[in-house]
Design an enzyme around this catalytic site. Structure first.
Site, PDB file in Angstrom:
ATOM      1  N   GLY A 282       1.002  -1.567   0.055  1.00  0.00           N
ATOM      2  CA  GLY A 282      -0.566   0.035  -0.053  1.00  0.00           C
ATOM      3  C   GLY A 282       0.761   1.410  -0.225  1.00  0.00           C
ATOM      4  O   GLY A 282       1.630   1.409   0.786  1.00  0.00           O
TER       5      GLY A 282
ATOM      6  N   SER B 131       0.353   4.895  -0.624  1.00  0.00           N
ATOM      7  CA  SER B 131      -0.619   5.738  -0.822  1.00  0.00           C
ATOM      8  C   SER B 131      -0.197   6.776   0.770  1.00  0.00           C
ATOM      9  O   SER B 131       0.876   7.344   0.859  1.00  0.00           O
ATOM     10  CB  SER B 131      -1.969   5.248  -0.583  1.00  0.00           C
ATOM     11  OG  SER B 131      -2.963   6.586  -1.102  1.00  0.00           O
TER      12      SER B 131
ATOM     13  N   CYS C 250     -11.507   8.714   7.729  1.00  0.00           N
ATOM     14  CA  CYS C 250     -11.102   8.448   8.856  1.00  0.00           C
ATOM     15  C   CYS C 250     -12.032   8.445  10.395  1.00  0.00           C
ATOM     16  O   CYS C 250     -12.402   7.812  10.116  1.00  0.00           O
ATOM     17  CB  CYS C 250      -9.407   9.020   8.832  1.00  0.00           C
ATOM     18  SG  CYS C 250      -8.374   8.644   8.344  1.00  0.00           S
TER      19      CYS C 250
HETATM   20  N1  LIG Z   1      -4.791   8.742   5.264  1.00  0.00           N
HETATM   21  C1  LIG Z   1      -4.696   9.061   6.585  1.00  0.00           C
HETATM   22  O1  LIG Z   1      -4.592  10.238   6.870  1.00  0.00           O
HETATM   23  C2  LIG Z   1      -4.296   7.894   7.250  1.00  0.00           C
HETATM   24  C3  LIG Z   1      -3.601   8.016   9.032  1.00  0.00           C
HETATM   25  C4  LIG Z   1      -3.721   7.209   9.605  1.00  0.00           C
HETATM   26  C5  LIG Z   1      -4.073   5.940   9.083  1.00  0.00           C
HETATM   27  N2  LIG Z   1      -4.574   5.311   7.856  1.00  0.00           N
HETATM   28  C6  LIG Z   1      -5.610   4.069   7.526  1.00  0.00           C
HETATM   29  O2  LIG Z   1      -4.571   3.268   6.856  1.00  0.00           O
HETATM   30  C7  LIG Z   1      -5.041   2.874   5.909  1.00  0.00           C
HETATM   31  C8  LIG Z   1      -4.066   3.500   4.672  1.00  0.00           C
HETATM   32  O3  LIG Z   1      -4.504   4.703   4.496  1.00  0.00           O
HETATM   33  P1  LIG Z   1      -4.228   5.337   2.941  1.00  0.00           P
HETATM   34  O4  LIG Z   1      -5.401   6.604   2.859  1.00  0.00           O
HETATM   35  O5  LIG Z   1      -2.416   5.836   2.810  1.00  0.00           O
HETATM   36  O6  LIG Z   1      -4.983   4.524   1.611  1.00  0.00           O
HETATM   37  P2  LIG Z   1      -5.087   4.828   0.322  1.00  0.00           P
HETATM   38  O7  LIG Z   1      -6.617   3.889   0.108  1.00  0.00           O
HETATM   39  O8  LIG Z   1      -5.516   5.627   0.142  1.00  0.00           O
HETATM   40  O9  LIG Z   1      -4.611   3.645  -0.164  1.00  0.00           O
HETATM   41  C9  LIG Z   1      -4.370   1.961  -0.095  1.00  0.00           C
HETATM   42  C10 LIG Z   1      -3.274   1.930  -1.507  1.00  0.00           C
HETATM   43  O10 LIG Z   1      -3.226   0.357  -1.163  1.00  0.00           O
HETATM   44  C11 LIG Z   1      -3.289  -0.470  -2.179  1.00  0.00           C
HETATM   45  N3  LIG Z   1      -3.994  -1.510  -2.107  1.00  0.00           N
HETATM   46  C12 LIG Z   1      -5.120  -2.658  -1.741  1.00  0.00           C
HETATM   47  N4  LIG Z   1      -4.894  -3.533  -1.562  1.00  0.00           N
HETATM   48  C13 LIG Z   1      -3.789  -4.229  -2.149  1.00  0.00           C
HETATM   49  C14 LIG Z   1      -2.893  -4.720  -2.510  1.00  0.00           C
HETATM   50  N5  LIG Z   1      -3.625  -6.178  -2.125  1.00  0.00           N
HETATM   51  N6  LIG Z   1      -1.449  -5.732  -3.313  1.00  0.00           N
HETATM   52  C15 LIG Z   1      -0.933  -3.509  -2.860  1.00  0.00           C
HETATM   53  N7  LIG Z   1      -1.470  -2.692  -2.969  1.00  0.00           N
HETATM   54  C16 LIG Z   1      -2.481  -2.635  -2.437  1.00  0.00           C
HETATM   55  C17 LIG Z   1      -4.198   0.356  -3.558  1.00  0.00           C
HETATM   56  O11 LIG Z   1      -3.724   0.551  -4.715  1.00  0.00           O
HETATM   57  C18 LIG Z   1      -3.714   1.905  -2.697  1.00  0.00           C
HETATM   58  O12 LIG Z   1      -2.810   2.938  -3.123  1.00  0.00           O
HETATM   59  C19 LIG Z   1      -6.708   3.385   5.611  1.00  0.00           C
HETATM   60  O13 LIG Z   1      -7.001   1.721   6.965  1.00  0.00           O
HETATM   61  C20 LIG Z   1      -6.670   4.057   6.680  1.00  0.00           C
HETATM   62  O14 LIG Z   1      -7.633   4.179   7.367  1.00  0.00           O
HETATM   63  C21 LIG Z   1      -5.104   6.760   7.091  1.00  0.00           C
HETATM   64  O1  LIG Z   2     -10.277  21.722  15.091  1.00  0.00           O
HETATM   65  C1  LIG Z   2     -10.304  21.753  14.090  1.00  0.00           C
HETATM   66  C2  LIG Z   2      -9.695  20.404  13.579  1.00  0.00           C
HETATM   67  C3  LIG Z   2     -10.200  19.846  12.372  1.00  0.00           C
HETATM   68  N1  LIG Z   2     -11.033  20.440  11.476  1.00  0.00           N
HETATM   69  C4  LIG Z   2     -11.265  19.438  10.347  1.00  0.00           C
HETATM   70  O2  LIG Z   2     -11.621  18.187  10.208  1.00  0.00           O
HETATM   71  C5  LIG Z   2     -10.976  17.010   9.692  1.00  0.00           C
HETATM   72  C6  LIG Z   2      -9.618  16.355   9.932  1.00  0.00           C
HETATM   73  O3  LIG Z   2      -8.515  16.523  10.189  1.00  0.00           O
HETATM   74  P1  LIG Z   2      -7.166  16.501  10.210  1.00  0.00           P
HETATM   75  O4  LIG Z   2      -7.393  15.271  11.530  1.00  0.00           O
HETATM   76  O5  LIG Z   2      -5.446  17.292  10.901  1.00  0.00           O
HETATM   77  O6  LIG Z   2      -6.960  15.310   9.327  1.00  0.00           O
HETATM   78  P2  LIG Z   2      -6.692  14.079   9.124  1.00  0.00           P
HETATM   79  O7  LIG Z   2      -5.864  13.428   8.252  1.00  0.00           O
HETATM   80  O8  LIG Z   2      -8.053  13.362   8.476  1.00  0.00           O
HETATM   81  O9  LIG Z   2      -5.824  12.889  10.117  1.00  0.00           O
HETATM   82  C7  LIG Z   2      -7.145  12.579  11.592  1.00  0.00           C
HETATM   83  O10 LIG Z   2      -7.647  11.367  10.764  1.00  0.00           O
HETATM   84  C8  LIG Z   2      -6.165  10.148  10.770  1.00  0.00           C
HETATM   85  C9  LIG Z   2      -5.973   8.675  10.328  1.00  0.00           C
HETATM   86  O11 LIG Z   2      -7.410   7.797  11.439  1.00  0.00           O
HETATM   87  C10 LIG Z   2      -5.408  10.147  11.854  1.00  0.00           C
HETATM   88  O12 LIG Z   2      -4.875   9.215  12.225  1.00  0.00           O
HETATM   89  C11 LIG Z   2      -4.898  11.630  12.926  1.00  0.00           C
HETATM   90  O13 LIG Z   2      -4.629  11.199  14.112  1.00  0.00           O
HETATM   91  C12 LIG Z   2      -6.602  12.622  13.046  1.00  0.00           C
HETATM   92  O14 LIG Z   2      -6.332  13.802  13.400  1.00  0.00           O
HETATM   93  C13 LIG Z   2     -10.726  18.233   8.687  1.00  0.00           C
HETATM   94  O15 LIG Z   2     -11.653  18.490   7.908  1.00  0.00           O
HETATM   95  C14 LIG Z   2     -10.212  19.502   9.279  1.00  0.00           C
HETATM   96  O16 LIG Z   2     -10.768  20.688   8.771  1.00  0.00           O
HETATM   97  C15 LIG Z   2     -11.655  20.681  12.248  1.00  0.00           C
HETATM   98  O17 LIG Z   2     -12.568  21.412  11.738  1.00  0.00           O
HETATM   99  N2  LIG Z   2     -11.255  21.817  13.150  1.00  0.00           N
END
Ligand SMILES: NC(=O)c1ccc[n+]([C@@H]2O[C@H](COP(=O)([O-])OP(=O)(O)OC[C@H]3O[C@@H](n4cnc5c(N)ncnc54)[C@H](O)[C@@H]3O)[C@@H](O)[C@H]2O)c1
Ligand SMILES: O=c1ccn([C@@H]2O[C@H](COP(=O)(O)OP(=O)(O)O[C@H]3O[C@H](CO)[C@@H](O)[C@H](O)[C@H]3O)[C@@H](O)[C@H]2O)c(=O)[nH]1
EC number: 1.1.1.22
Length: 481
Positions: A8, A10, A273
């Site tokens: 993954g 991303s 998320c």
């Molecule tokens: N985006 C964030 O800020 C954030 C922060 C913390 C946790 N998370 C969690 O982390 C996870 C990943 O989030 P993301 O935003 O990076 O995901 P995303 O949906 O943007 O990307 C997932 C990637 O995994 C790839 N993928 C799926 N199945 C696959 C396989 N079998 N083999 C190889 N590649 C494969 C897809 O092609 C894609 O590029 C999610 O569970 C999300 O909830 C996201």
């Molecule tokens: O005071 C605030 C703070 C944030 N937001 C909104 O809340 C959303 C989420 O913001 P933020 O949490 O900063 O970004 P994410 O990337 O969604 O991160 C959250 O979601 C991730 C995925 O799980 C976690 O890893 C992070 O800790 C958690 O902050 C956005 O639309 C912000 O504009 C508000 O409206 N008011």
């Protein structure tokens, strides 16, 4: 040399692995994905995601100890530690738990592939956000077909936020590692601790049992989102009473038991998320018969829906109860500044609300492409509790949308402006120039409380800011949520 592979590439897999490669020169890191365009972009000058500071980190390590590849099986086979960072969206189609439960299709197929291709013992790290007890299911898949190979499964949820991913990874509040409480489990936890210990102080690396680590991730997101819904609920009350939400949240934040972060009123929180993880929590509560607890957390999402609807309704009611054929400039489409990510952005719901009343929209966001905006506005939104106007819009309605590459172009001849993302550049716009080129009366609806209200009113704008005392004009036109 320890070899790490991350499945993954991303928002999580890419930055996390780039930082591990930077901080641990003795470890070889391969990030793999089934998406060829995504991997090609990681290997090019134009990375597939916009994240401040990421370019510099990737440039320092790519080709040395950081590699991006579509050869998923080869890199998994060679790795000592396999991170799984695939998507775990809400289950949207029919079936058990649809609309709430996490869809683990991608996770399951990754686990099956690891079991199929492995020829040596491995630590498998759950990086994706998953329901509590997922590790147990994954363990069964891995061990069922293991051909004598030993897998240790760890939960290591990620807490980075988009837009600040690199600084969050460099300096995390904590790193959480959950593992089996057995000698083999402890050994695996220690091996992952050793990776993070290259740059994270030991007292910030927390170890727990597997279920506590999985649940803590959902709990943190639920608590964060709950703060935003709480302050947004207050913002409606502020508008009704003449209080100012910025003053109220400042006073609240000064209580050291509450603190200052995540108390900004807004048009609503975006990104999958928060919503998906709370829905996931709700589903787990329901499955455990805890219906009141499920209802409690559901309310956090309901207030978020209310806030987005309230904003769209405010725009319509302020503009003589109709926006039909009026040009509305949308400044900002991403779910927050410093990212091009639009997943679950409040802009989608606000735009659909305005299009439902037949507005013409001119949209500008510095990091979101026209294609992405068109996709988002035509995509069917899954229905967990959504009002009808948020259902998919017809191709004719999409013709009411144009996307431009400049805020001045977007606002030219517009009747109103909606600020939906807090991009820094919107704070420094020449609002006098914008006002002169707009239809009158000219409205600004600030969904992020970033404009100087007094200055704009002096220019001649009618201004609405979330949770602030209302303009005399708006007082007579109450928004119905
Ligand atoms: N985006 C964030 O800020 C954030 C922060 C913390 C946790 N998370 C969690 O982390 C996870 C990943 O989030 P993301 O935003 O990076 O995901 P995303 O949906 O943007 O990307 C997932 C990637 O995994 C790839 N993928 C799926 N199945 C696959 C396989 N079998 N083999 C190889 N590649 C494969 C897809 O092609 C894609 O590029 C999610 O569970 C999300 O909830 C996201
Ligand atoms: O005071 C605030 C703070 C944030 N937001 C909104 O809340 C959303 C989420 O913001 P933020 O949490 O900063 O970004 P994410 O990337 O969604 O991160 C959250 O979601 C991730 C995925 O799980 C976690 O890893 C992070 O800790 C958690 O902050 C956005 O639309 C912000 O504009 C508000 O409206 N008011």
């Amino acid at each position: 040399m320890v070899k790490i592979c991350c499945i993954g590439a991303s928002y999580v897999g890419g930055p996390t692995m780039a930082v591990i490669a930077l901080k641990c020169p003795s470890i070889e890191v391969a990030v793999v994905d089934i998406s060829v365009p995504r991997i090609n972009a990681w290997n090019s000058y134009q990375l597939p995601i916009y994240e401040p500071g990421l370019d510099a980190v990737v440039k320092q390590c790519r080709g040395k100890n950081l590699f991006f590849s579509t050869d998923v099986e080869k890199h998994v086979r060679e790795a000592d530690i396999v991170f799984v960072s695939v998507n775990t969206p809400t289950k949207t189609t029919r079936g058990l738990g649809a609309g709430k439960a996490a869809d683990l299709t991608y996770w399951e197929s990754a686990a099956r592939m690891i079991a199929d291709v492995s020829k040596s013992d491995k630590i498998v790290v759950e990086k994706s956000t998953v329901p509590v007890k997922t590790t147990e299911a994954i363990e069964k898949i891995l061990t069922h077909n293991s051909k004598g190979i030993k897998f240790q499964i760890l939960s290591n949820p990620e807490f980075l936020a988009e837009g600040t991913a690199i600084q969050d990874l460099f300096n995390p509040d904590r790193v959480l590692i959950g593992g089996r409480e057995t000698p083999e489990g402890n050994k695996a936890v220690q091996a992952l601790k050793d990776v993070y210990a290259h740059w994270v102080p030991e007292d910030r690396i927390l170890t727990t049992n597997l279920w506590s680590a999985e649940l803590s991730k959902l709990a943190v997101n639920a608590f964060l989102a709950q703060r935003i819904s709480s302050v947004n609920a207050m913002s409606a009350l502020c508008e009704a009473t003449g209080a100012d939400v910025t003053q109220v949240s400042y006073a609240v934040s000064k209580d050291t038991r509450i603190g200052p972060k995540f108390l900004n009123a807004s048009v609503g929180f975006g990104r999958s998320c928060f919503q998906k993880d709370i829905l996931n929590l709700v589903y787990i509560c329901e499955c455990n018969g805890l219906l009141e607890v499920a209802e409690y957390w559901k309310q956090v999402i309901k207030i978020n829906e209310y806030q987005k609807n309230r904003f769209a309704n405010r725009v319509v009611s302020s503009m003589f109860n109709t926006v039909s054929n009026k040009k509305i400039a949308i400044l900002g489409f991403a779910f927050k500044k410093d990212t091009g990510d639009t997943r679950e952005t409040p802009a989608i719901d606000v735009c659909k609300g305005l299009l439902g009343d037949k507005a013409r929209l001119s949209i500008f966001d510095p990091q979101v492409t026209v294609d992405q905006i068109q996709r988002d506005l035509t995509m069917k939104k899954f229905d967990w509790d959504h009002p009808l106007h948020l259902q998919p819009i017809s191709p004719t309605t999409v013709k009411q949308v144009t996307c431009v590459w400049d805020a001045y172009e977007a606002t030219k001849d517009a009747h109103g402006i909606c600020i939906l993302t807090e991009w820094d550049e919107f704070k420094n716009l020449d609002f006098k120039r914008i006002y002169d080129n707009m239809q009158k009366p000219a409205f600004v609806f600030d969904g992020r409380n970033i404009v100087n209200v007094d200055q704009l009113r002096e220019i001649g704008f009618i201004v609405y800011s979330i949770g602030k005392p209302l303009d005399a004009w708006l007082k007579d036109m109450p928004a119905v949520a």
